[in-house]
Design an enzyme around this catalytic site. Structure first.
Site, PDB file in Angstrom:
ATOM      1  N   ARG A  95       0.827  -1.222   0.000  1.00 41.09           N
ATOM      2  CA  ARG A  95       0.000   0.000   0.000  1.00 41.09           C
ATOM      3  C   ARG A  95       0.855   1.263   0.000  1.00 41.09           C
ATOM      4  NH1 ARG A  95      -5.128  -1.553   3.952  1.00 41.09           N
ATOM      5  NH2 ARG A  95      -6.278  -2.641   2.328  1.00 41.09           N
TER       6      ARG A  95
ATOM      7  N   LYS B 272     -17.737 -17.016   3.394  1.00 35.61           N
ATOM      8  CA  LYS B 272     -19.189 -16.992   3.576  1.00 35.61           C
ATOM      9  C   LYS B 272     -19.954 -16.391   2.413  1.00 35.61           C
ATOM     10  CE  LYS B 272     -19.000 -16.622   8.609  1.00 35.61           C
ATOM     11  NZ  LYS B 272     -19.296 -15.759   9.756  1.00 35.61           N
TER      12      LYS B 272
ATOM     13  N   GLY C 271      -8.345  -7.600  -0.689  1.00 35.76           N
ATOM     14  CA  GLY C 271      -8.373  -8.643   0.343  1.00 35.76           C
ATOM     15  C   GLY C 271      -7.393  -9.781   0.138  1.00 35.76           C
TER      16      GLY C 271
ATOM     17  N   GLY D  95     -12.866  -4.000   1.004  1.00 32.70           N
ATOM     18  CA  GLY D  95     -14.245  -3.560   1.226  1.00 32.70           C
ATOM     19  C   GLY D  95     -14.693  -2.547   0.192  1.00 32.70           C
TER      20      GLY D  95
END
Length: 396
Positions: free
Chosen positions: A39, A202, A355, A378
């Protein structure tokens, strides 16, 4: 989410002025040092551009979750050190992000130096999007540049309230690249066939993205533990694998919708199974061969072949989420194989959306073989869901 109405850092009047750059230096720390500098590297083109044009650069970021109060273990010091090392310039760390200390550091900046503010989240007002706190930050800059795509989905003071208080504001190079690549993907304005690969644990985490992608893609590949829920919904016995029992009906609905929209939905044909998350070895098994005490922890060789075949015919690919428990060496092969296949697609536009999938791509050393590797997990998912990002809207 487009770049419409947003000025580029190239077009901002920055010469000789103080430029407040919101960066995303929320990096992992290991033993007081930066564990992964991806980053920080991503912000360098914007920072170099500003220094070359004679701007006085002030960078600000959050790091970790310090709960709105100073906490030495979340200091920006390691990130500031890493930035100095990567850019070969002096980076001065202020003792806070508002008040007399930082004002003095910024005032004393000489050409070629960068000021780094202390962690924004050392003040609870940052996460509350407090206008007064933003007004204090605004005293440190004449121009505002947001290059923190990874924080663009947060309505926080440095991201949402602050830019509205500075007239000359715009997007850095990283923010532009993210909005350009992900904007095309989210609108479906791409070359076809368009294939999306979704993994992770999930179904509930990716539900909105699944529904948005079903309207745009030609094929949808599902791996990771979320595939277990789909297979269980089709009647497969998944042993001790993670299955969201309360999402079985939803999985059936998604499969029906894919059929109605003529979207080819691919699920794993086989798995690598183990006795638990800390197992040191696994074995290949078909869904009906998973033992009562075993868990599906990666996609198996047949699934790798079927998924790779579908990917080789694609012109556009979006990937988010690993194919298995890739942080455990015994169950990393599936994720790595998909990364390798995607890296070898010639003439296709390949996007990795934040992610764990980015971590997997970095680890395989293939990041530079992709069209775009997003820095925001996100934020990239929310953009694909069609939601407005506060940090982007505030730049218009």
């Amino acid at each position: 989410m487009s770049l419409e109405g947003i000025r580029s850092v190239r077009d901002l009047p920055v010469e000789g002025r103080r430029v407040f750059v919101r960066v995303d230096f929320n990096v992992p720390l290991e033993g007081g040092k930066v564990g992964d500098d991806t980053r920080i590297r991503a912000a360098i083109p914007t920072l170099r551009h500003l220094l070359e044009r004679g701007a006085r650069v002030v960078v600000a970021s959050h790091l970790g979750r310090p709960k709105g109060a100073p906490d030495p273990k979340y200091s920006m010091e390691p990130a500031a050190q890493k930035l100095a090392e990567l850019m070969g310039v002096e980076v001065l760390l202020a003792d806070d992000c508002v008040g007399d200390g930082p004002r003095k550091v910024v005032q004393d900046l000489r050409e070629g130096q960068i000021a780094c503010l202390e962690n924004l989240r050392f003040h609870a007002e940052e996460e509350k999007n407090d206008a007064q706190f933003a007004a204090e930050l605004a005293k440190l800059g004449d121009v505002y540049v947001n290059d923190a795509f990874g924080a663009a989905h947060r309505a926080h003071a440095s991201v949402a309230a602050l830019p509205k208080q500075i007239r000359d504001r715009g997007a850095g190079f990283l923010m532009e690249a993210e909005l350009d690549a992900l904007g095309k993907i989210s609108k479906g304005e791409v070359q076809r066939p368009y294939v999306a690969v979704l993994g992770g644990a999930k179904v509930s985490d990716k539900l909105a993205v699944l529904e948005a992608l079903l309207q745009k893609v030609d094929a949808l590949i599902i791996g990771g533990a979320m595939a277990n829920t789909f297979l269980a919904a089709k009647g497969a016995s998944m042993g001790k694998s993670l299955v969201e029992q309360d999402k079985l009906a939803l999985a059936r609905t998604i499969m029906t919708r894919a059929g109605e929209r003529k979207v080819d939905l691919l699920l794993p044909d086989d798995f690598v199974v183990g006795t638990g998350l800390d197992a040191t070895s696994g074995r290949a098994a078909l869904p009906d061969e998973i033992g009562a005490e075993e868990m599906a922890l990666d996609i198996g060789p047949k699934s790798v072949e079927a998924f790779s075949k579908k990917l080789r015919g694609a012109k556009t690919v979006f990937w988010n989420g690993p194919m298995g428990l890739f942080e455990n060496e015994a169950f990393a092969a599936g994720t790595r194989a998909i990364a390798k296949t995607m890296s070898e697609l010639s003439g296709a536009f390949t996007v990795v959306g934040g992610g764990d999938s980015v971590a997997a791509v970095q680890e395989t050393g293939l990041a530079d073989k992709f069209g775009h590797v997003s820095t925001g997990g996100g934020a990239s998912l929310e953009l694909l869901e069609g939601r407005k990002l506060p940090g982007v809207d505030a730049l218009r």
